[in-house]
Design a protein around this motif. Structure first.
Motif, PDB file in Angstrom:
ATOM      1  N   ARG A  45      43.309  46.963  31.959  1.00 41.07           N
ATOM      2  CA  ARG A  45      42.811  47.343  33.128  1.00 41.07           C
ATOM      3  C   ARG A  45      43.937  47.953  34.311  1.00 41.07           C
ATOM      4  N   VAL A  46      43.261  48.874  34.739  1.00 36.50           N
ATOM      5  CA  VAL A  46      44.039  49.561  36.104  1.00 36.50           C
ATOM      6  C   VAL A  46      43.558  49.170  37.443  1.00 36.50           C
ATOM      7  N   TYR A  47      44.314  48.682  38.291  1.00 43.30           N
ATOM      8  CA  TYR A  47      44.154  48.185  39.717  1.00 43.30           C
ATOM      9  C   TYR A  47      45.210  48.663  40.595  1.00 43.30           C
ATOM     10  N   ASP A  48      44.876  49.641  41.379  1.00 43.49           N
ATOM     11  CA  ASP A  48      45.955  50.213  42.341  1.00 43.49           C
ATOM     12  C   ASP A  48      47.096  50.457  41.765  1.00 43.49           C
ATOM     13  N   GLY A  49      47.061  51.072  40.746  1.00 42.68           N
ATOM     14  CA  GLY A  49      48.269  51.766  40.037  1.00 42.68           C
ATOM     15  C   GLY A  49      48.871  50.774  39.018  1.00 42.68           C
ATOM     16  N   ASN A  50      48.447  49.648  38.700  1.00 38.66           N
ATOM     17  CA  ASN A  50      49.231  48.716  37.897  1.00 38.66           C
ATOM     18  C   ASN A  50      48.263  48.632  36.723  1.00 38.66           C
ATOM     19  N   LEU A  51      48.827  48.327  35.614  1.00 38.49           N
ATOM     20  CA  LEU A  51      48.133  47.989  34.357  1.00 38.49           C
ATOM     21  C   LEU A  51      48.375  46.447  34.344  1.00 38.49           C
ATOM     22  N   VAL A  52      46.831  45.866  34.038  1.00 41.70           N
ATOM     23  CA  VAL A  52      46.504  44.433  34.161  1.00 41.70           C
ATOM     24  C   VAL A  52      45.801  44.107  33.098  1.00 41.70           C
ATOM     25  N   PHE A  53      46.064  42.859  32.596  1.00 44.31           N
ATOM     26  CA  PHE A  53      45.358  42.157  31.721  1.00 44.31           C
ATOM     27  C   PHE A  53      44.100  41.507  32.152  1.00 44.31           C
ATOM     28  N   TYR A  54      42.911  41.860  32.162  1.00 43.15           N
ATOM     29  CA  TYR A  54      41.866  41.501  32.790  1.00 43.15           C
ATOM     30  C   TYR A  54      42.153  41.644  34.146  1.00 43.15           C
ATOM     31  N   ARG A  55      42.020  40.571  34.920  1.00 48.42           N
ATOM     32  CA  ARG A  55      42.605  40.353  36.416  1.00 48.42           C
ATOM     33  C   ARG A  55      43.614  39.386  36.359  1.00 48.42           C
ATOM     34  N   ARG A  56      44.338  39.034  35.079  1.00 48.09           N
ATOM     35  CA  ARG A  56      44.871  37.684  35.042  1.00 48.09           C
ATOM     36  C   ARG A  56      46.317  38.244  35.347  1.00 48.09           C
ATOM     37  N   LYS A  57      46.853  39.038  34.736  1.00 43.00           N
ATOM     38  CA  LYS A  57      48.191  39.204  34.532  1.00 43.00           C
ATOM     39  C   LYS A  57      48.732  40.754  34.742  1.00 43.00           C
ATOM     40  N   VAL A  58      49.646  41.140  35.602  1.00 38.85           N
ATOM     41  CA  VAL A  58      50.108  42.500  35.614  1.00 38.85           C
ATOM     42  C   VAL A  58      51.045  42.666  34.555  1.00 38.85           C
TER      43      VAL A  58
END
Length: 130
Positions: A45-58
């Motif tokens: 996923r993408v949150y605020d410019g970061n690639l993230v595994f689900y919501r668990r790990k950047v």
């Protein structure tokens, strides 16, 4: 790309992704298929410019407006998923179970999604280890 559903073996998704600034709260790549109540075995996923595994790990920071190479390897027999960004292993984890899997990429709204959503992809490959 269609016709790449799989039940066993070792499979790899490879592609170059690009996410423009302003896109957030989205899944850009997933391994669809898991044991209920889950629907996917992995999500990038993408949150605020970061690639993230689900919501668990950047997995990677500050990816807006630049190309990055994403490799996702799924070993079904070992129930293992590995995620590489630009050739560097960022995560190794268990998959979500399930019997049939498919790689998906694009833009899928998640929680706290933006009004504008876009991802671009090039040089996509789906590989299988024989």
């Amino acid at each position: 790309m269609q016709g790449y559903g799989y039940r066993s073996g070792v499979w790899q998704f490879e592609g170059y992704g690009y996410v423009p600034k302003g896109t957030t709260g989205v899944c850009i790549m997933q391994i669809f298929g898991a044991t209920a109540p889950r629907a996917s075995s992995a999500m990038v996923r993408v949150y605020d410019g970061n690639l993230v595994f689900y919501r668990r790990k950047v997995l990677a920071e500050n990816i807006y407006d630049k190309w990055f190479r994403l490799n996702v390897i799924h070993d079904v027999g070992a129930s293992k998923v590995q995620i590489y960004i630009d050739g560097e292993l960022k995560l190794e984890t268990k998959d979500g179970g399930g019997t049939v899997h498919t790689f998906k990429c694009g833009v899928y709204a998640q929680d706290k999604d933006s009004n504008y959503m876009e991802s671009r992809w090039k040089d996509l490959k789906v590989l299988r280890k024989l």
